[in-house]
Motif scaffolding. Structure first.
Motif, PDB file in Angstrom:
ATOM      1  N   ASP A 164     -57.037  -4.248 -43.957  1.00  0.00           N
ATOM      2  CA  ASP A 164     -57.293  -4.525 -42.546  1.00  0.00           C
ATOM      3  C   ASP A 164     -56.013  -4.618 -41.726  1.00  0.00           C
ATOM      4  O   ASP A 164     -56.031  -5.107 -40.602  1.00  0.00           O
ATOM      5  N   HIS A 165     -54.909  -4.152 -42.296  1.00  0.00           N
ATOM      6  CA  HIS A 165     -53.609  -4.353 -41.648  1.00  0.00           C
ATOM      7  C   HIS A 165     -53.008  -3.049 -41.130  1.00  0.00           C
ATOM      8  O   HIS A 165     -51.795  -2.973 -40.923  1.00  0.00           O
ATOM      9  N   SER A 166     -53.833  -2.027 -40.909  1.00  0.00           N
ATOM     10  CA  SER A 166     -53.280  -0.731 -40.524  1.00  0.00           C
ATOM     11  C   SER A 166     -52.510  -0.792 -39.215  1.00  0.00           C
ATOM     12  O   SER A 166     -51.473  -0.141 -39.069  1.00  0.00           O
ATOM     13  N   ASP A 167     -53.004  -1.559 -38.247  1.00  0.00           N
ATOM     14  CA  ASP A 167     -52.307  -1.663 -36.962  1.00  0.00           C
ATOM     15  C   ASP A 167     -50.890  -2.192 -37.148  1.00  0.00           C
ATOM     16  O   ASP A 167     -49.920  -1.604 -36.635  1.00  0.00           O
ATOM     17  N   GLN A 168     -50.756  -3.301 -37.887  1.00  0.00           N
ATOM     18  CA  GLN A 168     -49.438  -3.913 -38.052  1.00  0.00           C
ATOM     19  C   GLN A 168     -48.540  -3.045 -38.929  1.00  0.00           C
ATOM     20  O   GLN A 168     -47.339  -2.908 -38.660  1.00  0.00           O
ATOM     21  N   ILE A 169     -49.089  -2.448 -39.969  1.00  0.00           N
ATOM     22  CA  ILE A 169     -48.280  -1.611 -40.849  1.00  0.00           C
ATOM     23  C   ILE A 169     -47.720  -0.412 -40.087  1.00  0.00           C
ATOM     24  O   ILE A 169     -46.556  -0.042 -40.243  1.00  0.00           O
ATOM     25  N   GLU A 221     -56.109   7.942 -36.012  1.00  0.00           N
ATOM     26  CA  GLU A 221     -55.426   8.590 -34.895  1.00  0.00           C
ATOM     27  C   GLU A 221     -55.126   7.588 -33.778  1.00  0.00           C
ATOM     28  O   GLU A 221     -54.001   7.552 -33.252  1.00  0.00           O
ATOM     29  N   SER A 222     -56.088   6.758 -33.433  1.00  0.00           N
ATOM     30  CA  SER A 222     -55.861   5.757 -32.387  1.00  0.00           C
ATOM     31  C   SER A 222     -54.817   4.740 -32.809  1.00  0.00           C
ATOM     32  O   SER A 222     -53.978   4.312 -32.000  1.00  0.00           O
ATOM     33  N   VAL A 223     -54.864   4.330 -34.084  1.00  0.00           N
ATOM     34  CA  VAL A 223     -53.879   3.372 -34.596  1.00  0.00           C
ATOM     35  C   VAL A 223     -52.471   3.938 -34.460  1.00  0.00           C
ATOM     36  O   VAL A 223     -51.544   3.252 -34.022  1.00  0.00           O
ATOM     37  N   LEU A 224     -52.300   5.206 -34.817  1.00  0.00           N
ATOM     38  CA  LEU A 224     -50.984   5.836 -34.721  1.00  0.00           C
ATOM     39  C   LEU A 224     -50.524   5.954 -33.274  1.00  0.00           C
ATOM     40  O   LEU A 224     -49.356   5.678 -32.950  1.00  0.00           O
ATOM     41  N   ARG A 225     -51.417   6.367 -32.403  1.00  0.00           N
ATOM     42  CA  ARG A 225     -51.047   6.517 -30.993  1.00  0.00           C
ATOM     43  C   ARG A 225     -50.613   5.190 -30.384  1.00  0.00           C
ATOM     44  O   ARG A 225     -49.751   5.161 -29.484  1.00  0.00           O
ATOM     45  N   ASN A 226     -51.168   4.085 -30.876  1.00  0.00           N
ATOM     46  CA  ASN A 226     -50.870   2.768 -30.319  1.00  0.00           C
ATOM     47  C   ASN A 226     -49.783   2.017 -31.084  1.00  0.00           C
ATOM     48  O   ASN A 226     -49.511   0.854 -30.786  1.00  0.00           O
ATOM     49  N   ALA A 227     -49.159   2.684 -32.061  1.00  0.00           N
ATOM     50  CA  ALA A 227     -48.146   2.003 -32.875  1.00  0.00           C
ATOM     51  C   ALA A 227     -46.865   1.718 -32.100  1.00  0.00           C
ATOM     52  O   ALA A 227     -46.099   0.819 -32.463  1.00  0.00           O
TER      53      ALA A 227
END
Length: 258
Positions: A164-169, A221-227
Motif C-alpha cells: 500500500d506504499h506505492s505513492d511514497q515509494i 500511471e497516476s501514481v507516477l505522474r504525481n510522484a
C-alpha cells in the motif's frame, strides 16, 4: 490479443502459483531451511522465488518486444528496481557495452534472489557495473546511494508489488533522480474498461495473497505522474492491449524537471 480468452490468463497464473506452494513447502526442509517454515514472510519469499524460476524466463519472450526498447534507453548511473533474478540483465549488458551505462544498483529486497542476481551479472559481463543491493527503496542512502545522483530509474513489473506504499515509494525514487533524469516504465495496471476492471476486482481478492502483494487494481500511471514535478511525461497504453486484456500495461518515460 486473443479477445475474450485474454480474461483467462490471470486465473491460469493463479492456478500455477497455487501449485508452486506445496513444492516450496517440501523443498525448504530438503535444502536445510526447515526453520523458514516458522516465518510467513520467509515462506512467501521462497514461494515467489520458485514461481519466478519458471514464470520469469517463460514470460520474457512475451514482454521482450516491449521491454527491450525501453531498457535500451538507460544511461549513466541507474537504479534497477525489483529485478528479481535479473532476467533483463542481458538487455542492460548490451547498453553497458555501448558505453551508455556506467553503474547499476539492482535493488531487490528478497534475499532468495541475491545469488541469481550475482550469477546473471557475471554471465552478462556486468560484475564491475551491476551492484545487487538487498534493501528497500527507502533504505538506499544507507548503501551510499545519494539522492539526486541517479540518471535512470528502471521499473519493469515491480510497482504492482509494493503493498500500500506505492505513492511514497515513487516519491522516494523521484528524489533519487537528478534534474533531467529519466524514469523508464513497463508496468501492468488497472484495466481501462469497466467489464475487465470488474473481473480484475474479483481476481484481486486472492491475487495479492498468492502473488507476493502484487495488485491488479493499482493505477500506477497516476501514481507516477504525481510522484513529483516532471519536465516531460510520455506514458501510454502498451500496443496490443485489447478490451479484455486482464493484465494491461502502461509503458514509456518520465523526465524529472530541473
Amino acid at each position: 490479443m486473443f479477445g475474450p480468452l485474454d480474461l483467462l490468463v490471470p486465473p491460469i497464473l493463479l492456478f500455477c502459483t497455487v501449485l508452486t506452494l506445496p513444492f516450496t513447502l517440501l523443498l525448504l526442509p530438503v535444502t536445510g531451511r526447515a526453520g523458514d517454515l516458522a516465518s510467513i514472510a520467509k515462506i512467501r519469499n521462497a514461494w515467489f522465488k520458485h514461481l519466478w524460476a519458471w514464470f520469469g524466463p517463460g514470460s520474457k519472450p512475451i514482454f521482450a518486444p516491449r521491454v527491450q526498447p525501453i531498457v535500451s534507453q538507460a544511461k549513466g548511473v541507474c537504479i534497477d528496481v525489483g529485478p528479481a533474478s535479473g532476467i533483463w540483465l542481458k538487455e542492460l549488458g548490451d547498453v553497458v557495452r555501448r558505453g551508455a551505462i556506467t553503474k547499476i544498483y539492482g535493488v531487490e529486497p528478497n534475499p532468495n534472489f541475491q545469488a541469481d542476481l550475482r550469477k546473471n551479472a557475471a554471465k552478462y559481463g556486468l560484475e564491475k557495473v551491476y551492484q545487487p543491493i538487498q534493501a528497500y527503496v527507502q533504505d538506499l542512502e544507507k548503501f551510499g546511494v545519494a539522492k539526486g545522483s541517479i540518471d535512470t530509474i528502471i521499473t519493469v513489473h515491480v510497482l504492482c508489488s509494493v503493498g500500500d506504499h506505492s505513492d511514497q515509494i515513487c516519491k522516494d525514487l523521484y528524489d533519487y533522480l537528478k534534474p533531467g533524469g529519466q524514469w523508464l516504465v513497463y508496468e501492468h495496471v488497472v484495466a481501462r474498461f469497466a467489464v475487465t476492471r470488474a473481473w480484475q476486482k474479483l481476481l484481486n481478492l486472492s491475487w495479492p495473497i498468492l502473488l507476493d502483494q502484487c495488485e491488479l487494481l493499482r493505477d500506477t500511471e497516476s501514481v507516477l505522474r504525481n510522484a513529483g514535478e516532471w519536465a516531460a511525461v510520455d506514458l501510454r497504453p502498451s500496443p496490443g492491449d485489447g478490451w479484455f486484456q486482464g493484465l494491461p500495461h502502461v509503458e514509456g518515460k518520465l523526465i524529472k524537471a530541473g
